[in-house]
Design a protein around this motif. Structure first.
Motif, PDB file in Angstrom:
ATOM      1  N   PRO A   1      -6.303  -7.145  -5.003  1.00 38.06           N
ATOM      2  CA  PRO A   1      -7.093  -6.744  -3.627  1.00 38.06           C
ATOM      3  C   PRO A   1      -6.806  -7.898  -2.454  1.00 38.06           C
ATOM      4  CG  PRO A   1      -8.862  -7.210  -5.051  1.00 38.06           C
ATOM      5  CD  PRO A   1      -7.490  -7.244  -5.887  1.00 38.06           C
TER       6      PRO A   1
ATOM      7  N   ARG B   1       0.613  -1.378  -0.042  1.00 39.21           N
ATOM      8  CA  ARG B   1       0.035  -0.100  -0.126  1.00 39.21           C
ATOM      9  C   ARG B   1       0.899   1.233  -0.154  1.00 39.21           C
ATOM     10  NH1 ARG B   1      -2.259  -0.787   5.939  1.00 39.21           N
ATOM     11  NH2 ARG B   1      -2.778   1.391   5.901  1.00 39.21           N
TER      12      ARG B   1
ATOM     13  N   CYS C   1      -9.848  -1.969   0.304  1.00 42.15           N
ATOM     14  CA  CYS C   1      -9.433  -1.117  -0.915  1.00 42.15           C
ATOM     15  C   CYS C   1     -10.424  -0.126  -1.204  1.00 42.15           C
ATOM     16  CB  CYS C   1      -9.223  -1.959  -1.982  1.00 42.15           C
ATOM     17  SG  CYS C   1      -7.857  -3.072  -1.655  1.00 42.15           S
TER      18      CYS C   1
END
Length: 323
Positions: A211, A188, A274
């Motif tokens: 994801p 991330r 997400c």
């Protein structure tokens, strides 16, 4: 299904979309792909992601055959493809974004997809050996010739994306409107740190992939590598180290408690997390079965459950393991 603008462009895409990486031609034939695309469509998905290199062009062929049989109105769905690695041997056709390759590649993709144009085309990786002006001009011309409507980048650095914007501004060319990065609970920092100024400065949208961290976030790798899973595929061996990481699998076990309390599956929790990021235009999901598509689509309903307390709980478990 909610629809979000692709960055500052006028194009709206479903917040959950359906991609073909790994599955098409490897785990799914045209019939299975059609069934999964139909299930996604029924759930409100309007964006279908592909790439020239997926299954060496076969993924595009399968999607093209499925789209032809489904016969949806062309104005109602969005299709993307990506170029960089190439599928034809030669000095100007592999690992490049030179103009010659790009202009040939788009024609090949359109033929395989059986489409007159793609809505969105990505430069699948940056090319340090081709001048940025050549890349941006080629993408601009691709759009001007009606072969694509928008263009973007995938896994480019923030500085490379800004360089493309600077070239486009200097010559009044079509700018990239979107980036397609990996984004999940364990991957991330690029999205949340490196790209941070781009959302405001150039209005960049995100179509994020992986994801579920290649399945790690579903919990399927807690006891090793299951037969038939992505991690068991010889060509995906590069994923094994992360998929079997003890610390991350231990975190997944703790996250399962969060998912249980929220009344959802681990996959739904990971996808919803997400979607919680307002800079994400769409989360690209993948599936090899209709049941997986249907489960993934329910993640949209979980976002509202991710209040401040739930997000802090998730961060406490996974935040320290993110890269």
């Amino acid at each position: 299904m909610n629809y979000r603008r692709l960055g500052r462009s006028g194009l709206k895409v479903s917040e959950l979309s359906f991609g073909s990486w790994v599955t098409y031609a490897n785990q799914m034939d045209t019939g299975a792909a059609l069934d999964c695309m139909a299930a996604a469509w029924d759930a409100g998905v309007n964006f279908f992601d592909n790439a020239e290199v997926y299954a060496n062009g076969k993924s595009e062929t399968i999607m093209g055959e499925a789209l032809k049989k489904l016969a949806w109105p062309r104005v109602k769905y969005v299709v993307s493809t990506k170029f960089f690695w190439g599928i034809v041997e030669g000095p100007n056709t592999k690992n490049t974004l030179n103009r010659k390759y790009l202009m040939d590649a788009i024609d090949g993709s359109l033929a395989r997809l059986q489409l007159d144009f793609v809505d969105l085309v990505y430069c699948h990786r940056p090319d340090p050996n081709t001048p940025m002006e050549e890349v941006v001009w080629a993408m601009h011309d691709m759009i001007e010739r009606g072969k694509a409507l928008y263009w973007g980048t995938s896994e480019w650095s923030a500085s490379e994306i800004m360089a493309a914007h600077n070239v486009a501004e200097k010559h009044h060319l079509r700018r990239p409107v979107v980036e397609q990065p990996e984004y999940n609970l364990f991957h991330r920092k690029r999205v949340e740190v490196e790209y941070q100024h781009l959302y405001k400065d150039v209005g960049m949208g995100l179509t994020t992939w992986s994801p579920l961290a290649s399945g790690l976030l579903t919990g399927k790798y807690k006891a090793g590598v299951p037969e038939g899973s992505r991690g068991a595929m010889p060509r995906m061996a590069f994923l094994l180290e992360k998929l079997t990481d003890k610390a991350r699998n231990a975190a997944v076990m703790q996250l399962e408690g969060v998912a249980k309390d929220l009344g959802c599956s681990m996959a739904q929790l990971a996808i919803a997390w997400c979607l919680k990021n307002p800079h994400v235009s769409t989360v690209i999901t993948g599936a090899s079965r209709v049941s997986q598509v249907q489960e993934n689509m329910k993640a949209a309903d979980v976002v509202a459950k991710l209040d401040e307390a739930a997000m802090k709980r998730i961060e406490a478990i996974a935040g320290g393991l993110a890269e």
